[in-house]
Write a protein that holds these residues in place. Structure first.
Motif, mmCIF file in Angstrom:
data_model
loop_
_atom_site.group_PDB
_atom_site.id
_atom_site.type_symbol
_atom_site.label_atom_id
_atom_site.label_comp_id
_atom_site.label_asym_id
_atom_site.label_seq_id
_atom_site.Cartn_x
_atom_site.Cartn_y
_atom_site.Cartn_z
ATOM 1 N N GLY A 533 0.870 -1.132 -0.028
ATOM 2 C CA GLY A 533 0.121 -0.046 0.020
ATOM 3 C C GLY A 533 0.825 1.269 0.105
ATOM 4 O O GLY A 533 2.128 1.189 -0.140
ATOM 5 N N HIS A 559 -4.229 2.873 -0.606
ATOM 6 C CA HIS A 559 -3.741 2.374 -1.798
ATOM 7 C C HIS A 559 -3.653 3.256 -2.924
ATOM 8 O O HIS A 559 -5.037 3.675 -3.231
ATOM 9 C CB HIS A 559 -4.504 1.226 -2.295
ATOM 10 N N HIS A 568 -7.013 -4.847 5.159
ATOM 11 C CA HIS A 568 -6.130 -5.649 4.760
ATOM 12 C C HIS A 568 -6.636 -7.335 5.413
ATOM 13 O O HIS A 568 -6.123 -8.176 5.092
ATOM 14 C CB HIS A 568 -4.619 -5.685 4.733
#
Length: 833
Positions: A533, A559, A568
């Motif tokens: 990211g 991101h 995540h």
């Protein structure tokens, strides 16, 4: 046996605690064998593929056994050794047999029924009253009239409804439709088109000449194709063997219409042949000569195998462990046995396969999750039918794969190699079975009387402890191959640079200067940051509000490539907010840095350098790893930015600088293994530098330059580091002196989680006393709207693992009985990492 009433115990691919008993129709008595697949009805209507586990004559006492529906296989697809491995995993890791079956079998071998609807034979569409059926019901009924049947998924897509069961039940009550279950084979063989010449012509030269003469006068292009095929049938080995030519080969030169014309005239015959998906280019085999250090290590390994099942090869990075593996593989294969070569990451198979195939040709197979289901089934069948001498059978003597390769149906296993044995990727996290491939491989080797070689530059404390206490053999390889030097390690003190206001970048001055010089010399750089990211979190500059996931207790990661904030853990995404949701301030800042930000800043600092990123976001496709690694090896990438996958055993000739950008995040993680993991990570990523004649340099950026782990890395003395840590492990009763079992209570209701966790802790405290820790919430207490609370058990090694697990299961059953109305899950993780 033909007239006996037989029953079978089967494993179904569901997370249920028991095996189930079914009855065999007498006409199938002689066909039933342990390890075959059968179709069974489970529940009211669903059908599943089950594996035959046991055959007997004892009907179940608790229920009436149903008959099996059919037997799918002519011979077993699961071996007796596999079933023993499944039993051990199920028992040791405290999971259900169906969990292990799901992990072990490619999904293409697990058939299950799907629900379909069709019109009721007694129902006439002509009698439909429009006021009796809704508009959506009309839509489905008319579709059924046209298509005969629809799956539930078809109905869902057609109507835009996620759950269709209620809708379908209404149509059933109105007498319009009926439900049936359908099973489809998921495996589809690869069919390739071939062209052959009519046998009548081939067997009659005069007639063949007449046909050619006619074609040359009236259809010259067709004559050319016919001559080309005849030439290939005489000169090409495969074409001669099959009596056929691959159609795709002809289409490179000739039009489809020309070939079709010859088929229509019955001069050509077109046919389809089943072809393996596992055909590889046959490259010229090569071999490397071992140096004296490798020869000595090889001898010590073989001596160790005389008295020990397992040997630990502790070799520094770049010492040539792969060449030693190749020598051992060659000896085992020469004896007619199979070899399993395990690696922790798919990325490693990409580079290793070329090196191993260079020695062993196409007798090396690959097995991992990026392969399609059809490819995995073909590998499975190839290993299962090792002794098949048919023309098309591929014989893989060596299988290179990730942890799931353990479950392949080996029948003559001689050696298991576990490369980078310390790596946490060998441990399955979710779903169950939460097995460790290293430990499961030890059990598998015992079943086959095979040997195990564990290789690494940074052994796990458990393996090193076993080696020092003579459970494993221990071989040390302290010299790099080809007299290459170990890299120099330079510590970059970020705290000092910040205090002196020398640096506002994420890179230290030392690292920037090193990259500049490296690029001038046309050499390559690897930069490591263990976070993908762009930024780990977004923060309001006024009130310090941070956007969090709505389903998990974590901050959302920015991101930049997708311009999304992402979780995540559960995959939740949202657009970056334009203002603070707490105070309304529109000054939001991205904090910290991930691989995306590193890539962006490097491109700004070094605009002429070719930069690439290797993380989960850039390697999702099947061949993404290979493309990145190939490009880097060819020198088409100057700077490679990556997460942990760049640290694991990759071998690049031209890398002279490696940068570890934030080692503090690993050092400061609250885990009893954090120092061990940090040491392993630094040494492993350092090992990518200076692999050949060039001396590499590693730059470690930290705010804690005096940290003891960093001092041990600089001293380059693993034994000293191990000894400094092992006394604490013993003092506080952590592995390798104990075995750890982690119990997680999971529920959407936090009150239920607290209540069940307290009950379980009270049940277990009299049994485990001070070796029970918790219950406590973990760092991330909520994941996917489910709350987690954990209890940690430390089990003395002198206690029987089987007895401990039996006691644990009894207590779990009591807990379940006392809380029948509570909705929760109890998750068991043996030997968590």
């Amino acid at each position: 046996m033909e007239n006996d009433t037989l029953f079978i115990d089967v494993i179904v691919p569901l997370s249920v605690a028991n095996k189930f008993t079914y009855r065999i129709p007498k006409e199938l008595n002689d066909s039933i064998v342990i390890g075959k697949r059968v179709i069974v009805q489970f529940g009211k209507s669903k059908f599943y593929t089950a594996i035959v586990y046991n055959i007997h004559s004892n009907p179940p006492k608790e229920y009436t056994a149903k008959y099996i529906d059919t037997i799918l296989d002519d011979e077993p697809i699961v071996t007796a050794a596999q079933l023993q491995l499944w039993d051990w995993i199920s028992q040791y890791y405290v999971c259900n047999p169906g969990d292990v079956m799901n992990a072990a079998l490619p999904s293409g071998l697990k058939l299950s029924s799907t629900s379909h609807i069709t019109l009721n034979p007694n129902f006439s569409l002509d009698e439909m009253a429009y006021d009796y059926f809704t508009e959506k019901e009309h839509t489905v009924l008319e579709a059924l009239q046209a298509n005969a049947s629809l799956s539930f998924e078809d109905v869902s897509v057609m109507l835009g409804i996620k759950t269709v069961q209620v809708f379908i039940n209404k149509l059933i009550k109105k007498g319009a439709i009926v439900i049936y279950e359908e099973i489809k084979d998921k495996y589809k063989p690869k069919l390739v088109d071939y062209i052959g010449v009519n046998h009548v012509l081939l067997n009659n030269e005069l007639q063949l000449k007449e046909v050619l003469d006619t074609l040359e006068k009236k259809a010259f292009k067709q004559a050319e194709v016919l001559l080309a095929v005849l030439h290939l049938l005489r000169t090409d080995d495969t074409a001669k063997q099959l009596g056929l030519v691959k159609k795709s080969l002809l289409l490179k030169t000739f039009d489809t219409a020309v070939i079709k014309g010859l088929v229509k005239k019955e001069i050509f015959i077109e046919t389809e042949l089943e072809t393996s998906r596992l055909l590889f280019d046959n490259k010229e085999k090569t071999s490397k000569i071992l140096n004296n250090f490798q020869i000595q290590a090889l001898k010590e390994i073989e001596d160790g195998f005389e008295t020990k099942q397992a040997v630990l090869l502790h070799g520094v990075t770049g010492s040539g462990k792969t060449e030693i593996y190749s020598e051992l593989i060659n000896k085992v294969v020469t004896e007619g046995k199979q070899v399993l070569y395990l690696v922790p990451e798919i990325a490693l198979t990409t580079q290793l396969i070329n090196r191993i195939r260079a020695v062993f040709g196409d007798s090396v197979g690959i097995y991992h999750s990026k392969f399609s289901e059809n490819e995995r089934i073909e590998i499975w069948n190839s290993i299962l039918h090792e002794n098949d001498t048919s023309i098309d059978a591929k014989h893989f003597k060596v299988v290179l794969g990730t942890r799931s390769a353990l479950f392949l149906p080996f029948n003559n296993l001689g050696l298991i190699i576990i490369d980078e044995e310390h790596d946490n990727s060998y441990k399955q996290q979710d779903p169950a079975p939460r097995y460790h491939a290293r430990d499961a491989a030890m059990y598998l080797a015992g079943l086959h009387k095979a040997k195990v070689l564990l290789g690494t530059a940074t052994p796990s404390f458990e393996s090193y402890y076993n080696a020092l206490h003579h459970k494993f053999g221990l071989v040390r390889l302290a010299q790099r191959f080809g007299n290459a030097s170990l890299p120099e390690t330079i510590i970059c003190d970020l705290k000092k640079e910040t205090q002196q206001q020398q640096n506002k970048s994420i890179f230290s001055h030392q690292l920037i200067n090193a990259i500049t010089e490296t690029l001038k010399k046309k050499e390559q750089v690897i930069l490591f940051q263990n976070r993908r990211g762009f930024a780990p979190y977004t923060e309001c500059s006024s009130c310090h509000w941070i956007p969090h996931c709505t389903h998990c207790d974590v901050a959302l990661i920015y991101h930049k490539q997708t311009n999304k904030l992402s979780c995540h853990y559960c995959g939740y995404t949202m657009q970056p907010p334009t203002s603070c949701h707490a105070c309304g301030n529109n000054n939001l800042k991205y904090k910290g840095f991930g691989t995306e930000k590193i890539e962006e800043e490097i491109e700004i600092l070094f605009p002429t350098a070719k930069v690439a990123r290797m993380d989960l976001d850039t390697t999702r496709s099947k061949y993404a790893y290979k493309q990145l690694i190939d490009e880097f090896e060819l020198g088409n990438i100057d700077i490679l930015v990556g997460t942990q996958m760049v640290t694991k055993g990759l071998d690049f000739d031209n890398v002279s600088v490696v940068g570890v950008l934030n080692v503090d995040s690993v050092l400061n993680f609250p885990d009893f293994r954090s120092y061990e993991k940090a040491y392993q990570l630094i040494v492993q990523v350092s090992g990518r530098a200076g692999r050949k004649q060039k001396k590499g340099t590693v730059y470690i950026q930290t705010n804690q330059p005096e940290h003891e782990v960093i001092h041990h890395v600089l001293a380059d003395n693993y034994l000293q580091f191990y000894q400094s840590q092992i006394h604490e492990r013993e003092q506080f009763h952590y592995p390798p002196f104990t075995r750890v079992i982690e119990l997680s209570i999971i529920s959407k209701d936090i009150t239920v989680v607290n209540d069940i966790a307290e009950q379980l802790a009270n049940q277990l405290k009299p049994l485990f006393g001070g070796m029970l820790l918790g219950p406590e919430f973990p760092l991330v207490a909520k994941i996917k709207d489910q709350y987690h609370k954990r209890i940690l058990l430390k089990i003395n090694r002198e206690y029987s693992p089987t007895q401990v697990r039996n006691v644990l299961k009894q207590e779990m059953d009591i807990l379940q009985y006392n809380n029948k109305k509570s909705i929760y899950r109890l998750q068991v993780d043996a030997d968590p990492v």
